[in-house]
Design a protein around this motif. Structure first.
Motif, mmCIF file in Angstrom:
data_model
loop_
_atom_site.group_PDB
_atom_site.id
_atom_site.type_symbol
_atom_site.label_atom_id
_atom_site.label_comp_id
_atom_site.label_asym_id
_atom_site.label_seq_id
_atom_site.Cartn_x
_atom_site.Cartn_y
_atom_site.Cartn_z
ATOM 1 N N SER A 555 0.806 -1.230 0.000
ATOM 2 C CA SER A 555 0.000 0.000 0.000
ATOM 3 C C SER A 555 0.832 1.270 0.000
ATOM 4 C CB SER A 555 -0.927 -0.003 1.222
ATOM 5 O OG SER A 555 -1.766 -1.134 1.217
ATOM 6 N N ASN A 556 2.155 1.167 -0.186
ATOM 7 C CA ASN A 556 3.038 2.336 -0.167
ATOM 8 C C ASN A 556 2.893 3.127 1.135
ATOM 9 O OD1 ASN A 556 4.453 2.553 -2.915
ATOM 10 N ND2 ASN A 556 2.307 2.218 -3.502
ATOM 11 N N HIS A 564 7.424 6.239 22.434
ATOM 12 C CA HIS A 564 6.052 6.387 22.904
ATOM 13 C C HIS A 564 5.034 5.598 22.083
ATOM 14 C CE1 HIS A 564 7.608 9.562 25.451
ATOM 15 N NE2 HIS A 564 8.143 10.128 24.385
ATOM 16 N N GLY A 565 5.337 5.343 20.839
ATOM 17 C CA GLY A 565 4.364 4.674 19.986
ATOM 18 C C GLY A 565 4.880 4.548 18.570
ATOM 19 N N HIS A 566 3.967 4.266 17.626
ATOM 20 C CA HIS A 566 4.411 4.182 16.245
ATOM 21 C C HIS A 566 3.454 4.936 15.338
ATOM 22 C CE1 HIS A 566 1.981 0.455 16.841
ATOM 23 N NE2 HIS A 566 1.573 0.675 15.590
ATOM 24 N N PHE A 567 3.854 5.030 14.068
ATOM 25 C CA PHE A 567 3.261 5.987 13.134
ATOM 26 C C PHE A 567 3.238 5.360 11.752
ATOM 27 C CE2 PHE A 567 3.975 9.976 10.507
ATOM 28 C CZ PHE A 567 2.771 10.606 10.819
ATOM 29 N N LEU A 568 2.074 5.386 11.111
ATOM 30 C CA LEU A 568 1.931 4.900 9.740
ATOM 31 C C LEU A 568 1.364 6.049 8.904
ATOM 32 C CD1 LEU A 568 0.717 2.414 11.808
ATOM 33 C CD2 LEU A 568 1.127 1.181 9.665
ATOM 34 N N HIS A 569 1.853 6.185 7.695
ATOM 35 C CA HIS A 569 1.350 7.269 6.852
ATOM 36 C C HIS A 569 1.649 6.993 5.381
ATOM 37 C CE1 HIS A 569 5.408 9.654 6.934
ATOM 38 N NE2 HIS A 569 5.619 8.468 7.443
ATOM 39 N N PHE A 570 0.807 7.578 4.502
ATOM 40 C CA PHE A 570 1.053 7.503 3.065
ATOM 41 C C PHE A 570 0.701 8.846 2.433
ATOM 42 C CE2 PHE A 570 -3.439 6.269 3.210
ATOM 43 C CZ PHE A 570 -3.987 6.931 2.099
ATOM 44 N N TYR A 571 1.161 9.025 1.200
ATOM 45 C CA TYR A 571 0.988 10.294 0.500
ATOM 46 C C TYR A 571 0.327 10.080 -0.851
ATOM 47 C CZ TYR A 571 4.654 11.865 3.761
ATOM 48 O OH TYR A 571 5.387 12.150 4.876
ATOM 49 N N THR A 572 -0.423 11.092 -1.283
ATOM 50 C CA THR A 572 -0.873 11.137 -2.665
ATOM 51 C C THR A 572 0.226 11.762 -3.509
ATOM 52 O OG1 THR A 572 -1.823 13.359 -2.549
ATOM 53 C CG2 THR A 572 -3.228 11.512 -1.841
ATOM 54 N N THR A 577 0.453 22.364 -6.665
ATOM 55 C CA THR A 577 1.453 22.540 -5.603
ATOM 56 C C THR A 577 0.961 21.941 -4.285
ATOM 57 O OG1 THR A 577 0.584 24.693 -4.924
ATOM 58 C CG2 THR A 577 2.222 24.686 -6.687
ATOM 59 N N VAL A 578 0.010 20.994 -4.378
ATOM 60 C CA VAL A 578 -0.595 20.437 -3.169
ATOM 61 C C VAL A 578 -0.577 18.916 -3.228
ATOM 62 C CG1 VAL A 578 -2.723 20.285 -1.809
ATOM 63 C CG2 VAL A 578 -2.115 22.441 -2.923
ATOM 64 N N PHE A 579 -0.290 18.285 -2.089
ATOM 65 C CA PHE A 579 -0.505 16.849 -1.962
ATOM 66 C C PHE A 579 -1.135 16.581 -0.604
ATOM 67 C CE2 PHE A 579 3.707 17.561 -0.221
ATOM 68 C CZ PHE A 579 3.804 16.696 0.864
ATOM 69 N N LEU A 580 -1.651 15.381 -0.437
ATOM 70 C CA LEU A 580 -2.337 15.004 0.790
ATOM 71 C C LEU A 580 -1.575 13.886 1.478
ATOM 72 C CD1 LEU A 580 -6.027 14.925 -0.521
ATOM 73 C CD2 LEU A 580 -4.727 16.886 0.331
ATOM 74 N N GLU A 581 -1.648 13.876 2.793
ATOM 75 C CA GLU A 581 -1.025 12.835 3.604
ATOM 76 C C GLU A 581 -2.093 12.271 4.547
ATOM 77 O OE1 GLU A 581 2.623 12.220 6.875
ATOM 78 O OE2 GLU A 581 1.986 14.242 6.267
ATOM 79 N N PHE A 582 -1.991 10.968 4.832
ATOM 80 C CA PHE A 582 -2.934 10.325 5.743
ATOM 81 C C PHE A 582 -2.127 9.598 6.804
ATOM 82 C CE2 PHE A 582 -4.955 11.292 1.868
ATOM 83 C CZ PHE A 582 -6.232 11.706 2.228
#
Length: 610
Positions: A555-556, A564-572, A577-582
């Motif tokens: 899923s890239n 403290h914890g962990h972090f998952l994220h992906f990008y469009t 000049t804009v992109f989104l991150e989740f």
């Protein structure tokens, strides 16, 4: 208190600088000698111009390498000083900055330095001049304000006093509390500067990296309170050597400088419990994101992307070409008004604030430019100001809603604010909004978000990219409800996107990032590709199970972990000049996946060329 600024802080010639200082609202100036020497105007003309502009000439500087020398050298120093005193009389300046000797000092004796300053005071008296002696942080023998004060006491001359400079004191880690014991009448001048925490020689640090108050790591509020407790009533003056400020627009930088001084004076007055009638309006920090706006001539591409990511279309604005998309509490406005020939650009951020009127009043007092345009609110609940990097910051009333101004489908009835989108929302809220100030705007942006919006500034970091190091600094509320990372492109980098050379982006919180990535991909969304090498390295770094690595790779999705914890994220991919991150924050993770930023930047650079 009166506010002054050294002309060395600004770009341009001396005449231009004086006009800029007056326009910003300063009361006086320090004349930096090279500005006068390099200009065409005579001292008399500069004196007359300053008077017409309502500016006092509070200090002439610097007079270097005077004390701590053999008598034969000191005789020549007196000759040099007398020429400067005569010039000052023509200029109308009555105080000169005398720096502790760096280049020619050969006598390490407080008594000798005091005797020479006493003689200098006698000479200065003939011209009505006062000597403000300053311990340079890199002075050969005198590099501590406490030793400078001992020398001034030994000199025992009414024309000889101290200049206290926050950089020279705080950069060396000297205790500023002892300032409070110095009689106010012997503090002839006060110079203020902030600076970032850097590991380098103090001279280079001072000459190139000073900042205006509120932009660096020095505790200037405590420093200033120590000075004010003495009863000091002279001007608060800025002396900031900075390569960027000496290239930026003169008038804008002067306003930027005065904003910093107004904020610092207010903070010190509150600490001391004085000057209540003159305080800046108190405004509490934002409590969350209300909306984010993307503007473009054609927003169809962004709309398709939002639909693929599970957002719901909520309708069209009743009076302007704007469309609202939502998921959870995240609201995205796509605006095509006055956007001719514009690719998608992040133009506005709405922030929920407890009291918009107070926030707007504070912004006005701190000279933030107001934004005059029709907003999405039908009443006075939304006010807006322009941040230095160009983003419109809308100050929205908590709990108020303008979503009813958007009508859905073919019906003309407004959509109630509480109407849910179809199906469960994958995205719950806006996690952060990443802005991209230019090299000319970065420090001013930090000051704006600190002073106007009461955000905290995290320490600066640098992230490698294919075009050089990206400077990053996160502005945030203590509880993390509002996070605004500022990213600055490397100087001269041609990244091909963004007003400042880097794209801007909105990050959304999601309880199941990998599930959202799969669903969006199945709906046809092309995610930002992540190289296979990254996942091989990820397995080595964190020891993740093979099936977990495979799930992330498919899923890239990128991964990070801390104590403290962990972090998952992906990008469009970037659109305009804009992109989104989740993002998915698990347990107490509060970072931004900084180690993954070089991977994202490299992937964006590669896809922009395809």
């Amino acid at each position: 208190m009166r506010k002054s600024i050294a002309t060395v802080c600004l770009s341009g010639g001396l005449v231009e600088k004086l006009h800029a200082c007056a326009a910003a609202g300063f009361d006086g100036v320090e004349i930096f000698e090279p500005d006068l020497v390099a200009g065409e105007s005579s001292p008399e003309e500069i004196r007359a111009l300053a008077a017409r502009l309502g500016l006092s000439i509070d200090l002439y500087q610097p007079l270097r390498d005077i004390e701590g020398v053999e008598e034969s050298q000191f005789a020549d120093n007196l000759r040099r000083a007398e020429a400067k005193f005569a010039l000052m009389k023509r200029l109308g300046a009555d105080t000169v900055l005398v720096c502790s000797n760096v280049a020619t000092a050969t006598v390490d004796s407080d008594e000798v330095s005091a005797a020479q300053l006493r003689a200098l005071g006698d000479l200065a008296g003939r011209y009505g001049v006062r000597i403000a002696f300053e311990a340079l942080a890199w002075g050969r023998y005198v590099d501590d304000y406490r030793r400078a004060w001992r020398i001034v006491r030994l000199a025992d001359h009414p024309r000889v006093g101290l200049c206290l400079d926050s950089f020279h004191i705080l950069s060396r880690g000297h205790d500023s509390a002892q300032i409070a014991s110095i009689p106010a009448e012997k503090i002839f001048f006060l110079q203020l500067a902030d600076a970032p925490a850097l590991s380098m020689d103090v001279l280079s640090w001072s000459r190139h990296h000073r900042l205006f108050p509120g932009e660096g790591s020095f505790d200037l509020v405590t420093f200033l309170t120590h000075v004010l407790r003495t009863g000091y009533a002279g001007p608060l003056s800025l002396e900031v050597f900075n390569d960027t400020f000496r290239q930026t627009d003169t008038r804008r930088t002067a306003t930027h400088a005065l904003r910093s001084l107004a904020w610092l004076e207010d903070q010190a007055a509150r600490r001391l419990g004085t000057g209540a009638a003159e305080f800046l309006t108190e405004a509490k920090a934002p409590t969350g994101f209300d909306f984010v706006e993307i503007r473009a001539e054609d927003t169809d591409g962004i709309e398709v992307m939002l639909g693929q990511l599970g957002f719901s279309f909520r309708g069209v604005h009743r009076s302007r070409p704007a469309r609202l998309w939502t998921s959870g509490t995240a609201r995205i406005v796509l605006d095509e008004h006055n956007a001719r020939d514009t690719e998608p650009l992040l133009t506005a951020v709405g922030l929920d604030v407890p009291d918009p009127l107070s926030s707007a009043a504070r912004a006005h007092q701190l000279m933030a430019p107001p934004v005059h345009r029709r907003t999405y609110a039908s009443g006075p609940g939304v006010r807006a100001v322009a941040a230095p990097e160009g983003t419109e910051i809308h100050l929205c009333a908590e709990g108020a809603s303008w979503a009813g101004e958007f009508t859905g489908g073919a019906t003309t009835e407004p959509i109630p604010a509480s109407t849910p989108g179809p199906g469960p929302a994958a995205v719950t809220h806006v996690d952060h909004v990443n802005l991209a100030p230019s090299w000319a705007d970065f420090d001013e942006s930090v000051l704006f978000y600190t002073t106007v919006l009461d955000l905290d500034a995290a320490p600066r970091t640098e992230v490698p990219s294919p075009h050089g190091l990206v400077r990053s600094q996160v502005m945030h509320t203590p509880d993390g409800a509002v996070r605004l990372p500022l990213n600055m492109a490397p100087s001269g980098a041609a990244t091909g996107c963004g007003r400042a050379g880097l794209p801007q982006h909105i990050a959304f919180a999601c309880p199941d990032v990998t599930g959202l990535a799969r669903a969006a991909r199945d709906r046809g969304l092309r995610l930002l590709p992540v190289p296979a090498n990254y996942y091989d390295d990820l397995a080595a770094r964190f020891g993740l199970a093979a099936q977990d690595i495979a799930r992330l790779r498919e899923s890239n999705v990128l991964y990070d972990r801390d104590a403290h914890g962990h972090f998952l994220h992906f990008y469009t991919r970037t659109t305009g000049t804009v992109f989104l991150e989740f993002v998915q924050r698990v347990d107490g993770y509060a970072g931004f996946g900084a180690d993954n930023a070089p991977i994202r930047l490299a992937a964006q650079s590669l896809t922009s060329r395809l």
